[in-house]
Motif scaffolding. Sequence first.
Motif, PDB file in Angstrom:
ATOM      1  N   MET A  54       0.846  -1.188   0.000  1.00 56.92           N
ATOM      2  CA  MET A  54       0.000   0.000   0.000  1.00 56.92           C
ATOM      3  C   MET A  54       0.884   1.242   0.000  1.00 56.92           C
ATOM      4  N   ALA A  55       0.701   2.133  -0.920  1.00 55.61           N
ATOM      5  CA  ALA A  55       1.504   3.338  -1.009  1.00 55.61           C
ATOM      6  C   ALA A  55       1.198   4.267   0.166  1.00 55.61           C
ATOM      7  N   ASP A  56       2.226   5.026   0.608  1.00 52.80           N
ATOM      8  CA  ASP A  56       2.046   5.917   1.752  1.00 52.80           C
ATOM      9  C   ASP A  56       1.013   6.997   1.487  1.00 52.80           C
ATOM     10  N   ASN A  57       0.845   7.374   0.223  1.00 51.64           N
ATOM     11  CA  ASN A  57      -0.068   8.466  -0.100  1.00 51.64           C
ATOM     12  C   ASN A  57      -1.463   7.977  -0.482  1.00 51.64           C
ATOM     13  N   THR A  58      -1.710   6.691  -0.275  1.00 53.61           N
ATOM     14  CA  THR A  58      -3.027   6.156  -0.605  1.00 53.61           C
ATOM     15  C   THR A  58      -4.066   6.688   0.371  1.00 53.61           C
ATOM     16  N   ILE A  59      -5.151   7.224  -0.157  1.00 58.61           N
ATOM     17  CA  ILE A  59      -6.253   7.719   0.679  1.00 58.61           C
ATOM     18  C   ILE A  59      -7.247   6.578   0.863  1.00 58.61           C
ATOM     19  N   LEU A  60      -7.420   6.173   2.107  1.00 58.88           N
ATOM     20  CA  LEU A  60      -8.283   5.040   2.410  1.00 58.88           C
ATOM     21  C   LEU A  60      -9.682   5.501   2.811  1.00 58.88           C
ATOM     22  N   VAL A  61     -10.649   4.756   2.351  1.00 60.24           N
ATOM     23  CA  VAL A  61     -12.029   4.996   2.783  1.00 60.24           C
ATOM     24  C   VAL A  61     -12.131   4.600   4.249  1.00 60.24           C
ATOM     25  N   PRO A  62     -12.774   5.400   5.095  1.00 57.65           N
ATOM     26  CA  PRO A  62     -12.906   5.029   6.509  1.00 57.65           C
ATOM     27  C   PRO A  62     -13.481   3.621   6.664  1.00 57.65           C
ATOM     28  N   ALA A  63     -12.939   2.894   7.623  1.00 61.76           N
ATOM     29  CA  ALA A  63     -13.350   1.504   7.818  1.00 61.76           C
ATOM     30  C   ALA A  63     -14.845   1.378   8.080  1.00 61.76           C
ATOM     31  N   VAL A  64     -15.411   2.340   8.794  1.00 59.82           N
ATOM     32  CA  VAL A  64     -16.848   2.289   9.087  1.00 59.82           C
ATOM     33  C   VAL A  64     -17.656   2.371   7.798  1.00 59.82           C
ATOM     34  N   GLU A  65     -17.199   3.183   6.844  1.00 59.88           N
ATOM     35  CA  GLU A  65     -17.911   3.292   5.570  1.00 59.88           C
ATOM     36  C   GLU A  65     -17.815   1.997   4.777  1.00 59.88           C
ATOM     37  N   LEU A  66     -16.633   1.363   4.799  1.00 54.14           N
ATOM     38  CA  LEU A  66     -16.505   0.083   4.104  1.00 54.14           C
ATOM     39  C   LEU A  66     -17.391  -0.975   4.741  1.00 54.14           C
ATOM     40  N   ALA A  67     -17.421  -0.993   6.075  1.00 51.79           N
ATOM     41  CA  ALA A  67     -18.245  -1.983   6.776  1.00 51.79           C
ATOM     42  C   ALA A  67     -19.730  -1.785   6.476  1.00 51.79           C
ATOM     43  N   ALA A  68     -20.124  -0.541   6.229  1.00 55.14           N
ATOM     44  CA  ALA A  68     -21.530  -0.255   5.930  1.00 55.14           C
ATOM     45  C   ALA A  68     -21.959  -0.848   4.599  1.00 55.14           C
ATOM     46  N   LYS A  69     -20.997  -1.197   3.747  1.00 52.61           N
ATOM     47  CA  LYS A  69     -21.313  -1.813   2.460  1.00 52.61           C
ATOM     48  C   LYS A  69     -21.536  -3.320   2.569  1.00 52.61           C
ATOM     49  N   ASN A  70     -21.344  -3.843   3.752  1.00 50.32           N
ATOM     50  CA  ASN A  70     -21.475  -5.285   3.955  1.00 50.32           C
ATOM     51  C   ASN A  70     -22.898  -5.754   3.666  1.00 50.32           C
ATOM     52  N   LYS A  71     -23.032  -6.766   2.849  1.00 45.63           N
ATOM     53  CA  LYS A  71     -24.363  -7.301   2.493  1.00 45.63           C
ATOM     54  C   LYS A  71     -24.619  -8.668   3.118  1.00 45.63           C
ATOM     55  N   ALA A  72     -23.696  -9.113   3.965  1.00 47.35           N
ATOM     56  CA  ALA A  72     -23.850 -10.442   4.558  1.00 47.35           C
ATOM     57  C   ALA A  72     -24.968 -10.453   5.605  1.00 47.35           C
ATOM     58  N   HIS A  73     -25.780 -11.495   5.550  1.00 49.51           N
ATOM     59  CA  HIS A  73     -26.807 -11.764   6.556  1.00 49.51           C
ATOM     60  C   HIS A  73     -26.920 -13.278   6.677  1.00 49.51           C
ATOM     61  N   PHE A  74     -27.230 -13.742   7.892  1.00 48.81           N
ATOM     62  CA  PHE A  74     -27.315 -15.167   8.131  1.00 48.81           C
ATOM     63  C   PHE A  74     -28.655 -15.519   8.770  1.00 48.81           C
ATOM     64  N   PRO A  75     -29.108 -16.753   8.621  1.00 50.23           N
ATOM     65  CA  PRO A  75     -30.437 -17.141   9.108  1.00 50.23           C
ATOM     66  C   PRO A  75     -30.666 -16.810  10.576  1.00 50.23           C
ATOM     67  N   SER A  76     -31.810 -16.208  10.841  1.00 48.53           N
ATOM     68  CA  SER A  76     -32.309 -15.967  12.204  1.00 48.53           C
ATOM     69  C   SER A  76     -31.476 -14.982  13.008  1.00 48.53           C
ATOM     70  N   GLU A  77     -30.558 -14.261  12.389  1.00 50.31           N
ATOM     71  CA  GLU A  77     -29.777 -13.313  13.176  1.00 50.31           C
ATOM     72  C   GLU A  77     -30.649 -12.132  13.572  1.00 50.31           C
ATOM     73  N   SER A  78     -30.386 -11.568  14.732  1.00 47.05           N
ATOM     74  CA  SER A  78     -31.150 -10.433  15.228  1.00 47.05           C
ATOM     75  C   SER A  78     -30.553  -9.126  14.726  1.00 47.05           C
ATOM     76  N   PRO A  79     -31.336  -8.049  14.757  1.00 47.58           N
ATOM     77  CA  PRO A  79     -30.771  -6.739  14.394  1.00 47.58           C
ATOM     78  C   PRO A  79     -29.598  -6.367  15.290  1.00 47.58           C
ATOM     79  N   GLU A  80     -29.673  -6.767  16.570  1.00 45.65           N
ATOM     80  CA  GLU A  80     -28.578  -6.457  17.495  1.00 45.65           C
ATOM     81  C   GLU A  80     -27.281  -7.165  17.077  1.00 45.65           C
ATOM     82  N   TYR A  81     -27.455  -8.414  16.643  1.00 48.30           N
ATOM     83  CA  TYR A  81     -26.275  -9.156  16.180  1.00 48.30           C
ATOM     84  C   TYR A  81     -25.672  -8.477  14.953  1.00 48.30           C
ATOM     85  N   ARG A  82     -26.514  -8.108  13.999  1.00 52.26           N
ATOM     86  CA  ARG A  82     -25.991  -7.514  12.765  1.00 52.26           C
ATOM     87  C   ARG A  82     -25.298  -6.184  13.041  1.00 52.26           C
TER      88      ARG A  82
END
Length: 239
Positions: A1-29
């Motif tokens: 990774m180059a030193d001058n690479t501008i990274l997207v905040p981790a929280v924003e990347l995590a918000a793109k997560n589309k994974a869901h599993f059977p019977s999981e609660s909103p609290e779990y997700r």
Amino acid sequence: MADNTILVPAVELAAKNKAHFPSESPEYRQARNALLAEEIELRRHIERVAALRRTLPPGGVIPEDYTFEGQNGRVRLSQLFGDKDTLVLYSMMFGPQRERACPMCTAMLTSWEGTARNLRERVALAITARSPIERLLDFKKERGWNNLQLYSDTKGDYTRAYVSAEDADVPALAIFTRRDGTIYHFWSGEMSGEMADPGQDPRGAPDLDPLWTIFDLTPAGRDATWYPKLEYPSLTTIK
């Protein structure tokens, strides 16, 4: 990774997560996505540390071309490189005073046995210990290791220089590089027991044994009182 690479905040990347599993609660997700952001940060920190390691200035030139005993006789440290420019040299706890090899070293090296074929595509890999070569080869045969090359530091000169000045039976990982025919020490693990955090078994980072990484993914995590063994009771095969 180059030193001058501008990274997207981790929280924003995590918000793109589309994974869901059977019977999981909103609290779990919600909690899982928050954890995912931390995992992304951990991945980035691992990369930052690796990049810093790669920028280390050249280490010291090896004081001598150390001699080891291998399966086919005497071999020099320079010969362990083969046609590679990097040598990964692990010193396992299996000195002549030990009745059996260290279970922790054995567990880790058993994992390395599987990946050694891949490692050797880019670096040289060798294992050394202070026991006589005949003893090491007997243990290698017992464990079914085919891809690991074991060498005896019979004289102990290498061990006293790069593992323990007192010739103690301790583990060590050292990386050496060869440039224009000269061999330099590049890096060694330097985390000691005095650097351990409260409630944790002393260890370096990242872990060299995937055993512990997998335990970290489980609900119980690591057990600070559990250690690998050389033998376990026979397990019933699931059919």
